[in-house]
Design an enzyme around this catalytic site. Structure first.
Site, mmCIF file in Angstrom:
data_model
loop_
_atom_site.group_PDB
_atom_site.id
_atom_site.type_symbol
_atom_site.label_atom_id
_atom_site.label_comp_id
_atom_site.label_asym_id
_atom_site.label_seq_id
_atom_site.Cartn_x
_atom_site.Cartn_y
_atom_site.Cartn_z
ATOM 1 N N PRO A 177 10.087 -70.364 34.520
ATOM 2 C CA PRO A 177 9.781 -70.789 35.892
ATOM 3 C C PRO A 177 9.289 -69.666 36.801
ATOM 4 O O PRO A 177 8.471 -69.891 37.680
ATOM 5 C CB PRO A 177 11.119 -71.351 36.390
ATOM 6 C CG PRO A 177 11.831 -71.773 35.157
ATOM 7 C CD PRO A 177 11.435 -70.785 34.104
ATOM 8 N N SER A 209 1.572 -65.873 33.307
ATOM 9 C CA SER A 209 0.826 -65.062 32.351
ATOM 10 C C SER A 209 1.524 -63.753 31.994
ATOM 11 O O SER A 209 1.190 -63.127 30.992
ATOM 12 C CB SER A 209 -0.565 -64.751 32.918
ATOM 13 O OG SER A 209 -1.281 -65.940 33.175
ATOM 14 N N THR A 264 5.083 -78.298 25.774
ATOM 15 C CA THR A 264 4.424 -79.499 25.276
ATOM 16 C C THR A 264 5.203 -79.975 24.053
ATOM 17 O O THR A 264 5.536 -79.172 23.182
ATOM 18 C CB THR A 264 2.968 -79.207 24.893
ATOM 19 O OG1 THR A 264 2.269 -78.699 26.034
ATOM 20 C CG2 THR A 264 2.265 -80.466 24.396
ATOM 21 N N ARG A 319 -5.862 -70.624 21.392
ATOM 22 C CA ARG A 319 -7.030 -70.566 22.287
ATOM 23 C C ARG A 319 -8.261 -71.192 21.641
ATOM 24 O O ARG A 319 -9.082 -71.807 22.323
ATOM 25 C CB ARG A 319 -7.298 -69.115 22.681
ATOM 26 C CG ARG A 319 -6.319 -68.627 23.731
ATOM 27 C CD ARG A 319 -6.478 -67.176 24.094
ATOM 28 N NE ARG A 319 -5.478 -66.841 25.100
ATOM 29 C CZ ARG A 319 -4.881 -65.659 25.212
ATOM 30 N NH1 ARG A 319 -5.179 -64.693 24.374
ATOM 31 N NH2 ARG A 319 -3.988 -65.447 26.157
ATOM 32 N N ILE A 323 -22.479 -88.822 38.234
ATOM 33 C CA ILE A 323 -23.426 -89.821 37.750
ATOM 34 C C ILE A 323 -22.860 -91.233 37.942
ATOM 35 O O ILE A 323 -23.589 -92.175 38.277
ATOM 36 C CB ILE A 323 -23.777 -89.556 36.270
ATOM 37 C CG1 ILE A 323 -24.689 -88.321 36.165
ATOM 38 C CG2 ILE A 323 -24.457 -90.773 35.632
ATOM 39 C CD1 ILE A 323 -24.918 -87.854 34.734
ATOM 40 N N HIS A 324 -21.558 -91.384 37.757
ATOM 41 C CA HIS A 324 -20.917 -92.688 37.926
ATOM 42 C C HIS A 324 -20.836 -93.114 39.389
ATOM 43 O O HIS A 324 -20.535 -94.286 39.667
ATOM 44 C CB HIS A 324 -19.504 -92.668 37.333
ATOM 45 C CG HIS A 324 -19.458 -92.837 35.853
ATOM 46 N ND1 HIS A 324 -19.817 -91.838 34.972
ATOM 47 C CD2 HIS A 324 -19.095 -93.901 35.080
ATOM 48 C CE1 HIS A 324 -19.665 -92.273 33.726
ATOM 49 N NE2 HIS A 324 -19.229 -93.509 33.768
ATOM 50 N N GLU A 350 -2.914 -72.054 27.594
ATOM 51 C CA GLU A 350 -3.099 -70.905 26.694
ATOM 52 C C GLU A 350 -3.753 -69.717 27.403
ATOM 53 O O GLU A 350 -4.516 -68.968 26.810
ATOM 54 C CB GLU A 350 -3.941 -71.294 25.460
ATOM 55 C CG GLU A 350 -3.499 -72.546 24.742
ATOM 56 C CD GLU A 350 -2.131 -72.403 24.093
ATOM 57 O OE1 GLU A 350 -1.481 -71.361 24.278
ATOM 58 O OE2 GLU A 350 -1.714 -73.354 23.416
#
Length: 401
Positions: A132, A136, A162, A259, A353-354, A379
């Protein structure tokens, strides 16, 4: 050209594996991904399908029941899976990192105990460095492992796991000051512990708690959690490699291949965004013709396709470099940096574009727009990648003056 991001020089086996994975993505993932993502529901049926395909053992050697494939094959499979739903590639990725670390650094007893079950998907891996109070700055971790007879006692809080809830084996980085005299560099007094646990939330074994899922902007479905160790006792033979003080290097080796994986995910998401953008541009009409016939949209499509191709080429190069046994931190850092940045840009262009429909949850591009930012930090952030790249370039081009 039938589609973007083709890879030259693949074997017949590699092409067959990729065709199988792509077919699985088209039939089993794309039709349900957005619905599951909106419900933040774990894709149990999809995961069972990946087990049947052998994807959890793709890079595990054949002697342990895996397919013994290369990092390149794995990365190309991840690209296909991320094209369907990035969260599914995340479920596979952390498992793969732990299996890779075991294969490269584990004792024979550790390999025999875990790799066959990991290849079958019976044991599923998670990877834990972050805490926490730090991101990095890995060398600043405070989680600690203290020797007590034939065991180690682990204490500390970890963040951003994860597969934290669904995993049954977690590779955890902790400080182990024992045997490392005062003044030893911080990264030389770290060790990786292999922590077995039950799947689920709450206290999953004595001294180990997985509080619950972190609610995220995107990257849903896959469980991202904290982990709290409070007097967690594990056997001394669960130190990865059997020796303390090597954890930082083991983790960095795992992150290096991770990575390449994140680069592959960026390529897959960008490719899907391009597919959605180019399809919608031919369906939507303005001023009496499809918007694809307007030069402004054609320019966007040209830029998007070029970025997809460039990111794919760098990802393939980084994977092949690692497979050759050469150092690839420069190539992996470049690939991860470029692919994640380009993915964000390609997704945003497809979103533009949408038009207004891109803002609707009924359209798939809305999901991709929330997922792409995770790649900018996963990562290692873009800034970390640039530090790695810059330092390696200075090594390669060191002045002789």
């Amino acid at each position: 050209m039938s589609r973007l991001a083709q890879t030259a020089g693949l074997t017949d086996i590699q092409r067959e594996i990729l065709a199988t994975v792509r077919d699985f993505v088209d039939k089993e993932i794309l039709p349900v991904a957005t619905e599951l993502e909106h419900r933040d529901e774990y894709p149990t049926q999809i995961v069972e399908g990946l087990k049947e395909l052998g994807l959890f053992g793709l890079m595990i050697p054949e002697e342990y029941g895996g397919l013994g494939e290369s990092l390149l094959t794995y990365a190309l499979c991840v690209e296909e899976i991320a094209r369907g739903w990035m969260s599914v590639s995340g479920i596979v990725n952390t498992h793969f990192i732990v299996a890779y670390m075991l294969k490269q650094h584990g004792t024979q007893e550790q390999k025999d105990a875990f790799l066959p079950k990991m290849a079958a998907g019976e044991v599923r891996g998670a990877f834990s460095m972050s805490e926490p109070g730090l991101g990095s700055d890995v060398s600043a971790i405070t989680s600690k492992g203290v020797r007590d007879g034939d065991s180690y006692v682990l204490d500390g809080q970890k963040m951003w796991l994860t597969n934290g809830g669904t995993s049954t084996l977690v590779a955890v980085l902790c400080r182990t000051d024992e045997g490392h005299p005062e003044g030893t560099a911080r990264h030389r007094s770290m060790s990786t512990f292999l922590v077995e646990k039950e799947p689920g939330f709450g206290e999953v074994r004595p001294g180990l708690t997985i509080p619950g899922k972190i609610d995220k902007m995107g990257y849903k479905g896959v469980d991202t959690t904290e982990m709290i160790m409070d007097g967690l006792r594990i056997p001394a033979n669960r130190v990865l490699g059997g020796t303390t003080g090597r954890g930082f290097y083991q983790m960095m080796d795992g992150v290096e291949v991770g990575r390449v994986n994140v680069a592959a995910r960026g390529c897959g998401v960008a490719q899907r965004a391009f597919e959605l953008g180019v399809a919608y541009a031919q369906q939507r009409h303005t001023f009496g013709k499809p918007i694809a016939q307007h030069q402004a949209i054609q320019f966007k499509l040209a830029e998007m396709a070029t970025k997809v191709e460039a990111a794919h080429a760098m990802m393939v190069n980084a994977a092949r470099k690692k497979d050759s046994g050469e150092r690839n931190d420069l190539e992996a850092g470049m690939a991860k940096y470029l692919a994640s940045e380009y993915c964000k840009e390609v997704v945003e262009d497809a979103f533009r574009i949408h038009g207004g429909y891109g803002f609707s949850k009924e359209y798939e591009i809305e999901r991709l727009y929330r997922e792409a930012p995770m790649l900018l930090i996963g990562e290692g952030t873009a800034e970390i990648q640039k530090m790695i790249i810059g330092r390696r370039l200075l090594e390669e081009y060191r002045s002789q003056a």
